[in-house]
Scaffold this motif. Sequence first.
Motif, PDB file in Angstrom:
ATOM      1  N   GLY A  99      79.309 -21.997  53.618  1.00  0.00           N
ATOM      2  CA  GLY A  99      79.310 -20.731  54.344  1.00  0.00           C
ATOM      3  C   GLY A  99      80.356 -19.736  53.891  1.00  0.00           C
ATOM      4  O   GLY A  99      80.314 -18.582  54.293  1.00  0.00           O
ATOM      5  N   GLU A 100      81.329 -20.145  53.085  1.00  0.00           N
ATOM      6  CA  GLU A 100      82.371 -19.219  52.631  1.00  0.00           C
ATOM      7  C   GLU A 100      81.887 -18.399  51.440  1.00  0.00           C
ATOM      8  O   GLU A 100      81.256 -18.934  50.526  1.00  0.00           O
ATOM      9  N   THR A 101      82.165 -17.106  51.475  1.00  0.00           N
ATOM     10  CA  THR A 101      81.874 -16.234  50.345  1.00  0.00           C
ATOM     11  C   THR A 101      83.018 -15.239  50.204  1.00  0.00           C
ATOM     12  O   THR A 101      83.860 -15.116  51.091  1.00  0.00           O
ATOM     13  N   ARG A 102      83.021 -14.522  49.136  1.00  0.00           N
ATOM     14  CA  ARG A 102      84.021 -13.479  48.940  1.00  0.00           C
ATOM     15  C   ARG A 102      83.744 -12.288  49.855  1.00  0.00           C
ATOM     16  O   ARG A 102      84.634 -11.513  50.178  1.00  0.00           O
ATOM     17  N   TYR A 103      82.499 -12.150  50.285  1.00  0.00           N
ATOM     18  CA  TYR A 103      82.079 -10.961  51.012  1.00  0.00           C
ATOM     19  C   TYR A 103      81.976 -11.158  52.523  1.00  0.00           C
ATOM     20  O   TYR A 103      81.595 -10.250  53.225  1.00  0.00           O
ATOM     21  N   GLY A 104      82.282 -12.344  53.036  1.00  0.00           N
ATOM     22  CA  GLY A 104      82.252 -12.583  54.468  1.00  0.00           C
ATOM     23  C   GLY A 104      80.862 -12.940  54.953  1.00  0.00           C
ATOM     24  O   GLY A 104      79.936 -13.033  54.180  1.00  0.00           O
ATOM     25  N   PRO A 105      80.653 -13.204  56.204  1.00  0.00           N
ATOM     26  CA  PRO A 105      81.613 -13.086  57.293  1.00  0.00           C
ATOM     27  C   PRO A 105      82.689 -14.165  57.272  1.00  0.00           C
ATOM     28  O   PRO A 105      83.751 -13.986  57.847  1.00  0.00           O
ATOM     29  N   THR A 106      82.449 -15.315  56.632  1.00  0.00           N
ATOM     30  CA  THR A 106      83.493 -16.321  56.460  1.00  0.00           C
ATOM     31  C   THR A 106      83.995 -16.195  55.032  1.00  0.00           C
ATOM     32  O   THR A 106      83.286 -16.520  54.085  1.00  0.00           O
ATOM     33  N   TYR A 107      85.212 -15.690  54.879  1.00  0.00           N
ATOM     34  CA  TYR A 107      85.758 -15.352  53.568  1.00  0.00           C
ATOM     35  C   TYR A 107      86.408 -16.550  52.878  1.00  0.00           C
ATOM     36  O   TYR A 107      86.826 -17.506  53.534  1.00  0.00           O
ATOM     37  N   PHE A 108      86.504 -16.465  51.552  1.00  0.00           N
ATOM     38  CA  PHE A 108      87.288 -17.438  50.795  1.00  0.00           C
ATOM     39  C   PHE A 108      88.689 -17.462  51.391  1.00  0.00           C
ATOM     40  O   PHE A 108      89.241 -16.419  51.730  1.00  0.00           O
ATOM     41  N   ASP A 109      89.273 -18.670  51.512  1.00  0.00           N
ATOM     42  CA  ASP A 109      90.609 -18.771  52.100  1.00  0.00           C
ATOM     43  C   ASP A 109      91.568 -19.593  51.252  1.00  0.00           C
ATOM     44  O   ASP A 109      92.652 -19.945  51.698  1.00  0.00           O
ATOM     45  N   ASN A 110      91.171 -19.922  50.016  1.00  0.00           N
ATOM     46  CA  ASN A 110      92.003 -20.737  49.148  1.00  0.00           C
ATOM     47  C   ASN A 110      91.685 -20.403  47.693  1.00  0.00           C
ATOM     48  O   ASN A 110      90.566 -19.998  47.381  1.00  0.00           O
ATOM     49  N   VAL A 111      92.646 -20.611  46.820  1.00  0.00           N
ATOM     50  CA  VAL A 111      92.436 -20.361  45.382  1.00  0.00           C
ATOM     51  C   VAL A 111      91.232 -21.143  44.876  1.00  0.00           C
ATOM     52  O   VAL A 111      90.392 -20.629  44.130  1.00  0.00           O
ATOM     53  N   ASN A 112      91.120 -22.392  45.303  1.00  0.00           N
ATOM     54  CA  ASN A 112      90.026 -23.251  44.837  1.00  0.00           C
ATOM     55  C   ASN A 112      88.638 -22.720  45.185  1.00  0.00           C
ATOM     56  O   ASN A 112      87.664 -23.059  44.532  1.00  0.00           O
ATOM     57  N   ASP A 113      88.538 -21.903  46.218  1.00  0.00           N
ATOM     58  CA  ASP A 113      87.237 -21.366  46.618  1.00  0.00           C
ATOM     59  C   ASP A 113      86.624 -20.482  45.533  1.00  0.00           C
ATOM     60  O   ASP A 113      85.413 -20.286  45.496  1.00  0.00           O
ATOM     61  N   TYR A 114      87.443 -19.930  44.680  1.00  0.00           N
ATOM     62  CA  TYR A 114      86.952 -19.033  43.628  1.00  0.00           C
ATOM     63  C   TYR A 114      86.410 -19.780  42.404  1.00  0.00           C
ATOM     64  O   TYR A 114      85.860 -19.158  41.504  1.00  0.00           O
ATOM     65  N   ALA A 115      86.582 -21.095  42.344  1.00  0.00           N
ATOM     66  CA  ALA A 115      86.093 -21.871  41.198  1.00  0.00           C
ATOM     67  C   ALA A 115      84.585 -21.689  41.067  1.00  0.00           C
ATOM     68  O   ALA A 115      83.834 -21.949  42.004  1.00  0.00           O
ATOM     69  N   GLY A 116      84.136 -21.193  39.943  1.00  0.00           N
ATOM     70  CA  GLY A 116      82.713 -20.985  39.695  1.00  0.00           C
ATOM     71  C   GLY A 116      82.161 -19.681  40.251  1.00  0.00           C
ATOM     72  O   GLY A 116      80.973 -19.410  40.117  1.00  0.00           O
ATOM     73  N   PHE A 117      83.012 -18.860  40.860  1.00  0.00           N
ATOM     74  CA  PHE A 117      82.550 -17.590  41.420  1.00  0.00           C
ATOM     75  C   PHE A 117      82.119 -16.648  40.302  1.00  0.00           C
ATOM     76  O   PHE A 117      82.747 -16.578  39.259  1.00  0.00           O
ATOM     77  N   SER A 118      81.031 -15.906  40.528  1.00  0.00           N
ATOM     78  CA  SER A 118      80.614 -14.874  39.567  1.00  0.00           C
ATOM     79  C   SER A 118      79.902 -13.767  40.323  1.00  0.00           C
ATOM     80  O   SER A 118      79.377 -13.981  41.412  1.00  0.00           O
ATOM     81  N   MET A 119      79.922 -12.583  39.734  1.00  0.00           N
ATOM     82  CA  MET A 119      79.199 -11.456  40.317  1.00  0.00           C
ATOM     83  C   MET A 119      78.612 -10.612  39.197  1.00  0.00           C
ATOM     84  O   MET A 119      79.220 -10.455  38.143  1.00  0.00           O
ATOM     85  N   SER A 120      77.436 -10.094  39.451  1.00  0.00           N
ATOM     86  CA  SER A 120      76.777  -9.184  38.528  1.00  0.00           C
ATOM     87  C   SER A 120      76.826  -7.817  39.179  1.00  0.00           C
ATOM     88  O   SER A 120      76.292  -7.637  40.276  1.00  0.00           O
ATOM     89  N   GLY A 121      77.499  -6.899  38.533  1.00  0.00           N
ATOM     90  CA  GLY A 121      77.805  -5.623  39.176  1.00  0.00           C
ATOM     91  C   GLY A 121      79.080  -5.832  39.971  1.00  0.00           C
ATOM     92  O   GLY A 121      79.158  -6.744  40.783  1.00  0.00           O
ATOM     93  N   ILE A 122      80.090  -5.053  39.706  1.00  0.00           N
ATOM     94  CA  ILE A 122      81.375  -5.249  40.377  1.00  0.00           C
ATOM     95  C   ILE A 122      81.250  -4.772  41.815  1.00  0.00           C
ATOM     96  O   ILE A 122      80.832  -3.656  42.084  1.00  0.00           O
ATOM     97  N   ARG A 123      81.621  -5.653  42.743  1.00  0.00           N
ATOM     98  CA  ARG A 123      81.434  -5.407  44.174  1.00  0.00           C
ATOM     99  C   ARG A 123      82.771  -5.379  44.901  1.00  0.00           C
ATOM    100  O   ARG A 123      83.685  -6.093  44.534  1.00  0.00           O
TER     101      ARG A 123
END
Length: 185
Positions: A99-123
């Motif tokens: 349920g955690e994402t960079r965009y909410g409603p439940t946001y990333f809360d740890n450095v490790n949450d960003y592992a493998g994160f990607s986005m197409s189009g900067i948001r």
Amino acid sequence: MPTLPRRPRPRGLSLIELLMFIVVVGIALAALLKVFVTATIGSADPMIRRQQLAIAESLLREVELMNFTWCDPESPQLATANSAADCAGGAENSGPETGETRYGPTYFDNVNDYAGFSMSGIRDATGTVLAGLSGYGASVAVTGMALDSVAAGEALKITVTVTAPNVSALSLQGWRTRYAPNDAN
């Protein structure tokens, strides 16, 4: 002996001198124009590179400012855990929790949450693609590694890679270390 009147010296350029002048100036102008053409062709590239760098720096800073904890930040043992085994409420693992994402409603809360994160189009943080940056993409890799005298479990290498519309890629790397037994900012 009678002196002859001096003939006045001719003024101006001869045809040969004029042709030589035109050839030299023509070569110089051709070289100068080549420099201008080269500069003009490459002038858009620095802008793309600067945008890539700004995006990568911003995303890297965002990741580095996150907590680096043994336990999930929702765990009651967050501030006291000395290892992942001390986390009764769940250890922090690589990648986001359900349920955690960079965009909410439940946001990333740890450095490790960003592992493998990607986005197409900067948001932005709401998930809205920023105008003019829709052709760019970004990805984040977070890996545990040893850093000098810091053990592998105590340091994370963060790599942010940004791709531009012209398919060029720029990568920035940063490190995040755990400061005390736990670093829950």
